[in-house]
Design a protein around this motif. Structure first.
Motif, short mmCIF file in Angstrom:
data_model
loop_
_atom_site.label_atom_id
_atom_site.label_comp_id
_atom_site.label_asym_id
_atom_site.label_seq_id
_atom_site.Cartn_x
_atom_site.Cartn_y
_atom_site.Cartn_z
N PRO A 72 -5.76 -9.43 4.81
CA PRO A 72 -4.88 -8.04 4.21
C PRO A 72 -5.00 -7.98 2.83
O PRO A 72 -5.14 -9.14 1.98
N PHE A 73 -5.00 -6.56 2.28
CA PHE A 73 -4.74 -6.55 0.71
C PHE A 73 -3.88 -5.37 0.66
O PHE A 73 -3.61 -4.55 1.41
N LEU A 74 -3.31 -5.17 -0.87
CA LEU A 74 -2.79 -4.18 -1.28
C LEU A 74 -3.56 -3.47 -2.20
O LEU A 74 -4.46 -4.08 -2.83
N TYR A 75 -3.48 -2.29 -2.36
CA TYR A 75 -4.13 -1.25 -3.37
C TYR A 75 -3.46 -0.37 -4.23
O TYR A 75 -2.45 0.10 -3.43
N HIS A 99 2.18 15.80 -1.41
CA HIS A 99 2.32 14.40 -0.93
C HIS A 99 1.33 14.23 0.37
O HIS A 99 1.63 15.24 1.29
N ARG A 100 0.54 13.32 0.70
CA ARG A 100 -0.20 13.28 1.71
C ARG A 100 -0.24 11.64 2.29
O ARG A 100 -0.16 10.87 1.70
N GLY A 101 -0.26 11.52 3.35
CA GLY A 101 -0.48 10.48 4.17
C GLY A 101 -2.25 10.14 4.35
O GLY A 101 -2.75 11.07 4.44
N TYR A 123 -0.02 5.99 1.00
CA TYR A 123 0.42 7.38 0.43
C TYR A 123 -0.32 7.88 -0.81
O TYR A 123 -0.52 7.22 -1.47
N SER A 124 -0.81 9.20 -0.78
CA SER A 124 -1.56 9.59 -1.84
C SER A 124 -0.78 10.82 -2.38
O SER A 124 -0.22 11.67 -1.52
N THR A 134 -2.68 9.69 -7.54
CA THR A 134 -2.10 8.43 -7.33
C THR A 134 -2.44 8.06 -5.61
O THR A 134 -2.36 8.97 -4.93
N ASP A 135 -2.67 6.88 -5.41
CA ASP A 135 -2.86 6.41 -3.95
C ASP A 135 -2.41 5.16 -3.91
O ASP A 135 -2.77 4.14 -4.79
#
Length: 197
Positions: free
Chosen positions: A100-103, A187-189, A154-155, A132-133
């Motif tokens: 797993p990772f975070l970005y 705001h977008r998923g 979340y973007s 941003t994302d």
């Protein structure tokens, strides 16, 4: 319009990959450096109050142990078509092929078409805004040198437009002292799938 965006994306991806491959050779030639070039290419869906849209991204940079840092460019047609240009930072939880990772991404959303003529009196003028994302993902081995990458996050992007009066009495064709400003906080998923090498 979408064909032009896709063509531009492919051309940018190709030039970035060639440049980064040359950088990789220089980085690996340095003794004692455990860092390497890595490229992430992905497609996904953006979903928010204005509906669902596709997105494309390529991110190229340097991987060091469980860290990755790079520069990304993409196509983002949500609400107003543009090209995100951003810095990408990633952290793997494990130093393994499957982890797993975070970005986190931060940069600018560059609007594709800056002007729209509404009617004989008004014209919309768009400005570039923030992008941003952030999210979490999982990467897994696919082939010897490739990893599959799936992520959700979340973007956010900001788009500003001015509705400017365009009368014949205006010296430059647009009367910037007679306008209304509209700000869109989008705001977008996001869900993305791609590969990394």
């Amino acid at each position: 319009m979408q064909k032009r965006s896709l063509l531009l994306f492919i051309m940018l991806t190709g030039s970035i990959l060639i440049t980064c491959a040359q950088v990789e050779k220089q980085v690996q030639s340095r003794k004692g450096c455990s860092c390497s070039f890595s490229s992430i290419n992905q497609a996904g869906i953006l979903n928010g109050a204005k509906g669902a849209y596709y997105q494309l991204q390529t991110i190229n940079g340097i991987k060091y142990k469980t860290w990755f840092a790079g520069i990304g460019v993409g196509v983002d047609p949500y609400s107003r078509t543009g090209y995100p240009l951003f810095f990408d930072l990633r952290k793997d939880f494990l130093n393994k092929n499957a982890t797993p990772f975070l970005y986190a991404d931060a940069g600018a959303h560059i609007v594709k078409d800056k002007n729209d003529q509404i009617n004989n009196w008004y014209e919309n003028v768009y400005r570039n805004g923030a992008y941003t994302d952030v999210g979490i993902g999982y990467k897994f081995p696919v082939l010897s040198k490739f990893q599959g990458v799936i992520s959700a996050g979340y973007s956010y992007k900001y788009v500003e437009r001015k509705s400017v009066f365009s009368g014949s009495n205006c010296p430059s064709g647009l009367c910037y002292d007679n306008y209304e400003t509209y700000k869109s906080y989008l705001h977008r998923g996001t869900i993305k799938l791609g590969f990394q090498f």
